[in-house]
Design a protein around this motif. Structure first.
Motif, PDB file in Angstrom:
ATOM      1  N   LEU A 146     -23.678 -24.962  37.474  1.00 59.53           N
ATOM      2  CA  LEU A 146     -23.318 -23.866  38.374  1.00 59.53           C
ATOM      3  C   LEU A 146     -21.973 -24.187  39.008  1.00 59.53           C
ATOM      4  N   LEU A 147     -21.019 -23.280  38.902  1.00 54.27           N
ATOM      5  CA  LEU A 147     -19.738 -23.457  39.570  1.00 54.27           C
ATOM      6  C   LEU A 147     -19.841 -22.771  40.919  1.00 54.27           C
ATOM      7  N   ASP A 148     -19.651 -23.544  41.981  1.00 57.14           N
ATOM      8  CA  ASP A 148     -19.901 -23.026  43.313  1.00 57.14           C
ATOM      9  C   ASP A 148     -19.006 -23.742  44.318  1.00 57.14           C
TER      10      ASP A 148
ATOM     11  N   LEU B 274     -24.981 -26.393  26.505  1.00 56.00           N
ATOM     12  CA  LEU B 274     -24.403 -26.622  27.821  1.00 56.00           C
ATOM     13  C   LEU B 274     -23.819 -25.298  28.289  1.00 56.00           C
ATOM     14  N   SER B 275     -24.317 -24.789  29.410  1.00 57.02           N
ATOM     15  CA  SER B 275     -23.855 -23.498  29.937  1.00 57.02           C
ATOM     16  C   SER B 275     -23.261 -23.677  31.323  1.00 57.02           C
ATOM     17  N   PHE B 276     -21.981 -23.356  31.445  1.00 54.33           N
ATOM     18  CA  PHE B 276     -21.296 -23.337  32.737  1.00 54.33           C
ATOM     19  C   PHE B 276     -21.345 -21.910  33.252  1.00 54.33           C
ATOM     20  N   CYS B 277     -21.626 -21.719  34.547  1.00 54.64           N
ATOM     21  CA  CYS B 277     -21.783 -20.379  35.112  1.00 54.64           C
ATOM     22  C   CYS B 277     -20.822 -20.151  36.274  1.00 54.64           C
ATOM     23  N   ILE B 278     -19.968 -19.136  36.123  1.00 59.59           N
ATOM     24  CA  ILE B 278     -19.046 -18.716  37.174  1.00 59.59           C
ATOM     25  C   ILE B 278     -19.583 -17.411  37.737  1.00 59.59           C
ATOM     26  N   GLY B 279     -19.766 -17.364  39.047  1.00 60.83           N
ATOM     27  CA  GLY B 279     -20.369 -16.195  39.687  1.00 60.83           C
ATOM     28  C   GLY B 279     -19.398 -15.052  39.904  1.00 60.83           C
ATOM     29  N   GLY B 280     -19.954 -13.959  40.353  1.00 61.73           N
ATOM     30  CA  GLY B 280     -19.185 -12.772  40.678  1.00 61.73           C
ATOM     31  C   GLY B 280     -18.543 -12.887  42.053  1.00 61.73           C
ATOM     32  N   PRO B 281     -18.040 -11.779  42.577  1.00 61.20           N
ATOM     33  CA  PRO B 281     -17.298 -11.819  43.841  1.00 61.20           C
ATOM     34  C   PRO B 281     -18.117 -12.313  45.034  1.00 61.20           C
ATOM     35  N   TYR B 282     -19.431 -12.183  44.977  1.00 62.73           N
ATOM     36  CA  TYR B 282     -20.278 -12.617  46.094  1.00 62.73           C
ATOM     37  C   TYR B 282     -21.086 -13.867  45.761  1.00 62.73           C
ATOM     38  N   GLY B 283     -20.742 -14.529  44.671  1.00 63.54           N
ATOM     39  CA  GLY B 283     -21.406 -15.776  44.324  1.00 63.54           C
ATOM     40  C   GLY B 283     -22.636 -15.587  43.460  1.00 63.54           C
ATOM     41  N   HIS B 284     -23.427 -16.650  43.391  1.00 62.71           N
ATOM     42  CA  HIS B 284     -24.615 -16.697  42.544  1.00 62.71           C
ATOM     43  C   HIS B 284     -25.861 -16.293  43.311  1.00 62.71           C
ATOM     44  N   GLY B 285     -26.836 -15.801  42.574  1.00 65.16           N
ATOM     45  CA  GLY B 285     -28.120 -15.443  43.155  1.00 65.16           C
ATOM     46  C   GLY B 285     -29.081 -16.612  43.166  1.00 65.16           C
ATOM     47  N   PRO B 286     -30.222 -16.433  43.804  1.00 66.98           N
ATOM     48  CA  PRO B 286     -31.186 -17.532  43.958  1.00 66.98           C
ATOM     49  C   PRO B 286     -31.826 -17.993  42.648  1.00 66.98           C
ATOM     50  N   LEU B 287     -32.006 -17.108  41.678  1.00 69.66           N
ATOM     51  CA  LEU B 287     -32.628 -17.514  40.417  1.00 69.66           C
ATOM     52  C   LEU B 287     -31.763 -18.545  39.695  1.00 69.66           C
TER      53      LEU B 287
ATOM     54  N   ARG C  33     -17.900 -27.888  42.086  1.00 62.97           N
ATOM     55  CA  ARG C  33     -16.819 -26.999  42.518  1.00 62.97           C
ATOM     56  C   ARG C  33     -15.527 -27.434  41.862  1.00 62.97           C
ATOM     57  N   LEU C  34     -14.706 -26.462  41.586  1.00 57.47           N
ATOM     58  CA  LEU C  34     -13.422 -26.740  40.948  1.00 57.47           C
ATOM     59  C   LEU C  34     -12.340 -27.013  41.980  1.00 57.47           C
ATOM     60  N   SER C  35     -12.541 -26.509  43.194  1.00 55.56           N
ATOM     61  CA  SER C  35     -11.519 -26.618  44.222  1.00 55.56           C
ATOM     62  C   SER C  35     -12.170 -26.434  45.586  1.00 55.56           C
ATOM     63  N   SER C  36     -11.525 -26.942  46.606  1.00 54.46           N
ATOM     64  CA  SER C  36     -11.979 -26.678  47.972  1.00 54.46           C
ATOM     65  C   SER C  36     -11.670 -25.236  48.359  1.00 54.46           C
ATOM     66  N   MET C  37     -10.756 -24.633  47.639  1.00 51.20           N
ATOM     67  CA  MET C  37     -10.415 -23.235  47.881  1.00 51.20           C
ATOM     68  C   MET C  37     -11.274 -22.342  46.994  1.00 51.20           C
ATOM     69  N   VAL C  38     -11.548 -21.138  47.449  1.00 52.78           N
ATOM     70  CA  VAL C  38     -12.251 -20.163  46.618  1.00 52.78           C
ATOM     71  C   VAL C  38     -11.245 -19.629  45.605  1.00 52.78           C
ATOM     72  N   LEU C  39     -11.661 -19.569  44.337  1.00 48.53           N
ATOM     73  CA  LEU C  39     -10.773 -19.114  43.268  1.00 48.53           C
ATOM     74  C   LEU C  39     -11.238 -17.773  42.711  1.00 48.53           C
TER      75      LEU C  39
ATOM     76  N   ILE D 111      -9.060 -17.149  37.433  1.00 44.61           N
ATOM     77  CA  ILE D 111      -8.406 -18.440  37.642  1.00 44.61           C
ATOM     78  C   ILE D 111      -9.430 -19.566  37.494  1.00 44.61           C
ATOM     79  N   ALA D 112     -10.615 -19.359  38.059  1.00 42.95           N
ATOM     80  CA  ALA D 112     -11.681 -20.360  37.927  1.00 42.95           C
ATOM     81  C   ALA D 112     -12.000 -20.602  36.452  1.00 42.95           C
ATOM     82  N   LEU D 113     -12.050 -19.536  35.676  1.00 45.06           N
ATOM     83  CA  LEU D 113     -12.331 -19.659  34.252  1.00 45.06           C
ATOM     84  C   LEU D 113     -11.260 -20.486  33.545  1.00 45.06           C
ATOM     85  N   LEU D 114      -9.996 -20.220  33.837  1.00 45.24           N
ATOM     86  CA  LEU D 114      -8.910 -20.991  33.222  1.00 45.24           C
ATOM     87  C   LEU D 114      -8.970 -22.466  33.623  1.00 45.24           C
ATOM     88  N   VAL D 115      -9.180 -22.713  34.911  1.00 46.98           N
ATOM     89  CA  VAL D 115      -9.252 -24.104  35.375  1.00 46.98           C
ATOM     90  C   VAL D 115     -10.434 -24.808  34.715  1.00 46.98           C
ATOM     91  N   LEU D 116     -11.579 -24.151  34.670  1.00 49.58           N
ATOM     92  CA  LEU D 116     -12.768 -24.755  34.065  1.00 49.58           C
ATOM     93  C   LEU D 116     -12.546 -25.089  32.595  1.00 49.58           C
TER      94      LEU D 116
END
Length: 167
Positions: free
Chosen positions: A83-85, A111-124, A134-140, A144-149
């Motif tokens: 989970l990318l968070d 191996l599945s990496f998951c990048i969430g939508g604009p409001y993040g990931h759900g509980p499931l 996390r890829l950064s201390s900043m929200v991406l 951009i998160a996809l490219l960095v990942l």
């Protein structure tokens, strides 16, 4: 490619990135295509885009739930899920390489990496994930998160193979 990677004895798991978001810009797509092609030298690799807000919900809670369900429907029971968070563990590139190597030794089928939508990931998905990073201390932005990942996954493989890309 052989099922067993000769570098450190880890299995080269088929890898994919699940990303919730809108259509990618042409410039981002060009870079994604370039890294996707490079990654195929190490394992099968794909990026699966999941539509943001699939039911066009006005309520963000409903949007998160629907995106959560859409992502979960693509994850197999034997996937090893990252989970990318923004609240996940921060990794150095060498630690990302170790994560990929360890995942190959778990018995997982993918191996599945998951990048969430604009409001993040759900509980499931949060419950299902094997690890959160996390890829950064900043929200991406998701593009951009996809490219960095993807660049970091490529870098991880070059570290595992002892290739010169990292240094």
């Amino acid at each position: 490619m052989s099922e067993v990677d000769s570098c450190l004895g880890q299995r080269a798991l088929p890898t994919r990135v699940l990303t919730v978001g809108k259509t990618r810009s042409p410039g981002v797509q060009l870079l994604l295509d370039e890294y996707t092609e490079k990654l195929k030298c190490y394992s099968s690799f794909e990026v699966l885009q999941i539509r943001s807000n699939p039911k066009k919900a006005q309520d963000t809670t409903v949007q998160i739930r629907e995106e959560d369900i859409a992502v979960m429907s693509t994850i197999g029971s034997s996937d090893w899920v990252v989970l990318l968070d923004e609240h996940g563990n921060e990794l150095r590139s060498e630690e990302m390489a170790e994560l990929i190597a360890r995942a190959g030794n778990t018995g997982a089928s993918r191996l599945s990496f998951c990048i969430g939508g604009p409001y993040g990931h759900g509980p499931l998905l949060r419950e299902r994930a094997n690890v959160s990073v996390r890829l950064s201390s900043m929200v991406l932005n998701h593009q951009i998160a996809l490219l960095v990942l993807i660049e970091q996954i490529y870098r991880a493989w070059t570290i595992l193979k002892g290739q010169k890309y990292h240094h």
